[in-house]
Motif scaffolding. Structure first.
Motif, PDB file in Angstrom:
ATOM      1  N   GLY A  46      47.076  24.993  69.862  1.00 10.20           N
ATOM      2  CA  GLY A  46      47.644  23.608  70.138  1.00 10.20           C
ATOM      3  C   GLY A  46      47.050  22.817  71.077  1.00 10.20           C
ATOM      4  O   GLY A  46      47.379  21.637  71.346  1.00 10.20           O
ATOM      5  N   ASP A  47      45.931  23.179  71.467  1.00  9.42           N
ATOM      6  CA  ASP A  47      44.997  22.231  72.390  1.00  9.42           C
ATOM      7  C   ASP A  47      44.302  21.403  71.500  1.00  9.42           C
ATOM      8  O   ASP A  47      43.802  21.594  70.416  1.00  9.42           O
ATOM      9  CB  ASP A  47      43.989  23.085  73.276  1.00  9.42           C
ATOM     10  CG  ASP A  47      44.400  23.948  74.403  1.00  9.42           C
ATOM     11  OD1 ASP A  47      44.850  23.632  75.271  1.00  9.42           O
ATOM     12  OD2 ASP A  47      44.685  25.356  74.030  1.00  9.42           O
ATOM     13  N   TRP A  48      43.964  20.162  72.000  1.00  8.50           N
ATOM     14  CA  TRP A  48      43.134  19.278  71.352  1.00  8.50           C
ATOM     15  C   TRP A  48      41.687  19.098  72.055  1.00  8.50           C
ATOM     16  O   TRP A  48      41.733  19.310  73.328  1.00  8.50           O
ATOM     17  CB  TRP A  48      43.937  17.807  71.384  1.00  8.50           C
ATOM     18  CG  TRP A  48      45.006  17.776  70.565  1.00  8.50           C
ATOM     19  CD1 TRP A  48      45.995  17.945  70.682  1.00  8.50           C
ATOM     20  CD2 TRP A  48      45.027  17.145  69.092  1.00  8.50           C
ATOM     21  NE1 TRP A  48      47.060  17.625  69.428  1.00  8.50           N
ATOM     22  CE2 TRP A  48      46.104  17.262  68.504  1.00  8.50           C
ATOM     23  CE3 TRP A  48      43.791  16.925  68.299  1.00  8.50           C
ATOM     24  CZ2 TRP A  48      46.382  16.896  67.193  1.00  8.50           C
ATOM     25  CZ3 TRP A  48      44.039  16.443  67.059  1.00  8.50           C
ATOM     26  CH2 TRP A  48      45.364  16.287  66.467  1.00  8.50           C
ATOM     27  N   THR A  79      39.245  18.924  76.880  1.00 13.23           N
ATOM     28  CA  THR A  79      40.494  19.305  76.425  1.00 13.23           C
ATOM     29  C   THR A  79      41.721  18.932  76.930  1.00 13.23           C
ATOM     30  O   THR A  79      41.550  18.075  78.142  1.00 13.23           O
ATOM     31  CB  THR A  79      40.588  20.953  76.617  1.00 13.23           C
ATOM     32  OG1 THR A  79      40.727  21.074  78.145  1.00 13.23           O
ATOM     33  CG2 THR A  79      39.303  21.640  76.116  1.00 13.23           C
ATOM     34  N   GLU A 139      49.208  12.061  73.301  1.00 12.40           N
ATOM     35  CA  GLU A 139      50.226  11.540  73.550  1.00 12.40           C
ATOM     36  C   GLU A 139      50.276  10.077  73.472  1.00 12.40           C
ATOM     37  O   GLU A 139      49.851   9.575  74.229  1.00 12.40           O
ATOM     38  CB  GLU A 139      50.626  11.969  74.886  1.00 12.40           C
ATOM     39  CG  GLU A 139      52.029  12.013  75.455  1.00 12.40           C
ATOM     40  CD  GLU A 139      52.366  12.559  76.726  1.00 12.40           C
ATOM     41  OE1 GLU A 139      51.954  11.723  77.873  1.00 12.40           O
ATOM     42  OE2 GLU A 139      52.499  13.767  76.940  1.00 12.40           O
ATOM     43  N   ARG A 182      45.578  16.714  75.626  1.00 16.73           N
ATOM     44  CA  ARG A 182      46.693  16.644  74.443  1.00 16.73           C
ATOM     45  C   ARG A 182      46.814  15.161  74.072  1.00 16.73           C
ATOM     46  O   ARG A 182      46.169  14.152  74.846  1.00 16.73           O
ATOM     47  CB  ARG A 182      47.938  16.839  75.055  1.00 16.73           C
ATOM     48  CG  ARG A 182      48.830  15.932  76.387  1.00 16.73           C
ATOM     49  CD  ARG A 182      49.873  16.399  76.689  1.00 16.73           C
ATOM     50  NE  ARG A 182      50.531  15.544  77.585  1.00 16.73           N
ATOM     51  CZ  ARG A 182      50.311  15.452  79.034  1.00 16.73           C
ATOM     52  NH1 ARG A 182      49.383  16.282  79.460  1.00 16.73           N
ATOM     53  NH2 ARG A 182      50.813  14.709  79.719  1.00 16.73           N
ATOM     54  N   GLU A 218      50.330  12.761  65.429  1.00 17.14           N
ATOM     55  CA  GLU A 218      51.653  12.257  65.589  1.00 17.14           C
ATOM     56  C   GLU A 218      52.180  11.614  64.268  1.00 17.14           C
ATOM     57  O   GLU A 218      52.812  10.724  64.301  1.00 17.14           O
ATOM     58  CB  GLU A 218      51.713  11.354  66.817  1.00 17.14           C
ATOM     59  CG  GLU A 218      51.200  11.963  67.943  1.00 17.14           C
ATOM     60  CD  GLU A 218      51.062  10.910  69.190  1.00 17.14           C
ATOM     61  OE1 GLU A 218      50.417   9.648  69.045  1.00 17.14           O
ATOM     62  OE2 GLU A 218      51.681  10.914  70.358  1.00 17.14           O
ATOM     63  N   GLU A 233      42.107  19.935  66.724  1.00 17.49           N
ATOM     64  CA  GLU A 233      43.275  20.765  67.218  1.00 17.49           C
ATOM     65  C   GLU A 233      42.928  22.251  67.046  1.00 17.49           C
ATOM     66  O   GLU A 233      42.639  22.550  65.814  1.00 17.49           O
ATOM     67  CB  GLU A 233      44.640  20.309  66.785  1.00 17.49           C
ATOM     68  CG  GLU A 233      45.879  21.002  67.245  1.00 17.49           C
ATOM     69  CD  GLU A 233      46.937  20.463  66.743  1.00 17.49           C
ATOM     70  OE1 GLU A 233      48.013  20.655  67.487  1.00 17.49           O
ATOM     71  OE2 GLU A 233      47.273  19.979  65.690  1.00 17.49           O
TER      72      GLU A 233
END
Length: 459
Positions: A219-221, A239, A243, A241, A154, A215
């Motif tokens: 695009g998966d974390w 797994t 946010e 995201r 972010e 990551e």
């Protein structure tokens, strides 16, 4: 370096004595650097320093002097515990847990900087005299606080810290550390009350330590956690995201299906993530004392997430640099002596048994592949270890009933099994003088190729 039959030769470990958590995997001026928890005086978990190796290619590893040493009277006088290494405006900087003589499970966050950043070997480090975080944030009743892991998300540089709370809830805390000298607590990144985390991880852990986050190219974390209940339990992953300063999980599972991997950490690279774990000794302390060494780091693994949201794991392709020029095994049905370190691939289209060793008592060490069921079973019954013995059975490796491929990396007592690049099994298997290590693959239409692992040559 000792060369007894059980001592790994090609995985990272110090020349003697103790190693545990891998720390601070870092790429700098064309070299990989890897640090690790190390007691330079005995094969026992005490007197913790940071050992240090580097490599141009993940295969040739060079030992360097100790990177971090406890400072008498300093915040790390009772140990330089786990952490990471980051590039701080052109200066490699270790971010680690300092433990003083008064600690009760609560560490501090300390920094040490490379003295000569232009030195590609990074052999000299200087700790800052005071921690940048003196303890956990107030008001959370935290009883365990350690293992910082710095990452970017972010648009900000942030850090995770493993934690446990007095009511038995494990958590990961989040800090903003855009300026490494100025850390700001921003909230709980994830805790054990999250319903997905509770379902995946269970309720046995009272603390989460050694958090790591990476990551994937898709695009998966992936959040890696070592589960702690007063002693190590196992390592798991989630797994999801990232946010608004929280981790929102969608699934997860066991990071490794064996019994001998813990405290994994990750290196985020462009286009891939690498992971190392610590494989502890599964034998009595007296045996480690006699051997003069304890512990080893696993082979580096490339991590990803598949379309179904589950983890993908495979040995780093650079490990092929360790293969001998010619394979020692290319056909099933032929009994072949096994070297002390090898890289073996077997593909099965029907039920296939891979026999690897037999003992004087008649016990066999085998891997059974059943493509129809999609299962793989490692049967080590008869090989002694502390804490039990017996088979390790994986669930379906494939849903379509197609061929199943396993890859085995064996180095002394370290046994790493990969199934269809979907799951891994890390075990320690100790050899006795009368054990016979031979390969025999039996199965219709099985394919087998095995290479001895040999010291790599430069150029």
């Amino acid at each position: 370096m000792t060369h007894d039959r059980n001592a790994p030769r090609f995985r990272v470990r110090p020349p003697a004595h103790w190693v545990n958590d891998p720390n601070g995997p870092f790429r700098w001026r064309g070299r990989y650097h890897l640090f690790y928890q190390h007691n330079p005086q005995a094969p026992r978990h005490t007197n913790v320093h940071w050992g240090h190796v580097s490599s141009p290619d993940l295969a040739h590893w060079e030992h360097h002097p100790l990177a971090l040493t406890p400072t008498p009277g300093g915040p790390d006088e009772a140990g330089c515990w786990s952490g990471c290494v980051v590039d701080d405006d052109g200066v490699p900087t270790a971010v680690y847990t300092g433990v003083d003589r008064r600690h009760t499970g609560l560490g501090t966050i300390c920094l040490a900087r490379a003295v000569v950043p232009d030195d590609e070997t990074l052999t000299d480090w200087k700790p800052l005299p005071a921690p940048v975080v003196g303890g956990p944030p107030p008001g959370l009743d935290v009883v365990m606080f350690r293992d910082p892991f710095v990452f970017r998300a972010e648009g900000r540089r942030q850090a995770l810290v493993g934690a446990a709370h007095a009511d038995g809830t494990p958590s990961v805390l989040l800090y903003d550390c855009e300026d490494l000298l100025d850390w700001r607590f921003t909230g709980v990144f994830l805790d054990g009350r999250d319903p997905v985390a509770a379902e995946v991880l269970g309720d046995k852990a009272t603390g989460w330590e050694c958090p790591a986050l990476f990551e994937t190219p898709g695009g998966d974390w992936v959040l890696v956690l070592s589960l702690w209940d007063g002693s190590p339990l196992r390592t798991a992953y989630l797994t999801g995201r990232v946010e608004s300063g929280r981790f929102v999980p969608r699934g997860g599972g066991r990071l490794d299906h064996g019994r001998d991997l813990y405290a994994a950490t990750a290196l985020q690279e462009p286009g891939r993530a690498l992971l190392w774990g610590w494989s502890w000794e599964a034998r009595e302390q007296e045996e480690a004392d006699r051997a003069g060494w304890a512990g080893v780091l696993t082979a580096p693994r490339v991590m990803d997430v598949g379309p179904d949201g589950t983890l993908r794991v495979a040995p780093a392709p650079e490990l092929e640099l360790l293969r001998a020029a010619e394979p020692f095994a290319t056909n099933p049905g032929v009994r072949v002596p096994l070297p002390g370190a090898y890289d073996l691939t077997v593909t099965a289209r029907s039920r296939t048994t891979v026999s690897l060793a037999r003992s004087a008592s008649g016990a066999e060490l085998t891997v059974a592949l059943d493509p129809e069921a999609g299962s793989v079973t490692l049967d080590r019954d008869g090989w002694p270890r502390t804490g039990g013995q017996g088979p390790v059975t994986l669930g379906p490796a494939r849903a379509d009933g197609g061929a199943v491929t396993v890859r085995l990396l064996v180095d002394g007592s370290l046994f790493e099994l990969f199934v269809d690049d979907r799951v891994s099994v890390t075990e320690r298997i100790y050899w006795r003088a009368d054990d016979v290590t031979e390969l025999l693959v039996t199965g219709e239409d099985a394919e087998v190729t095995g290479w001895e692992q040999v010291p790599p040559t430069s150029g």
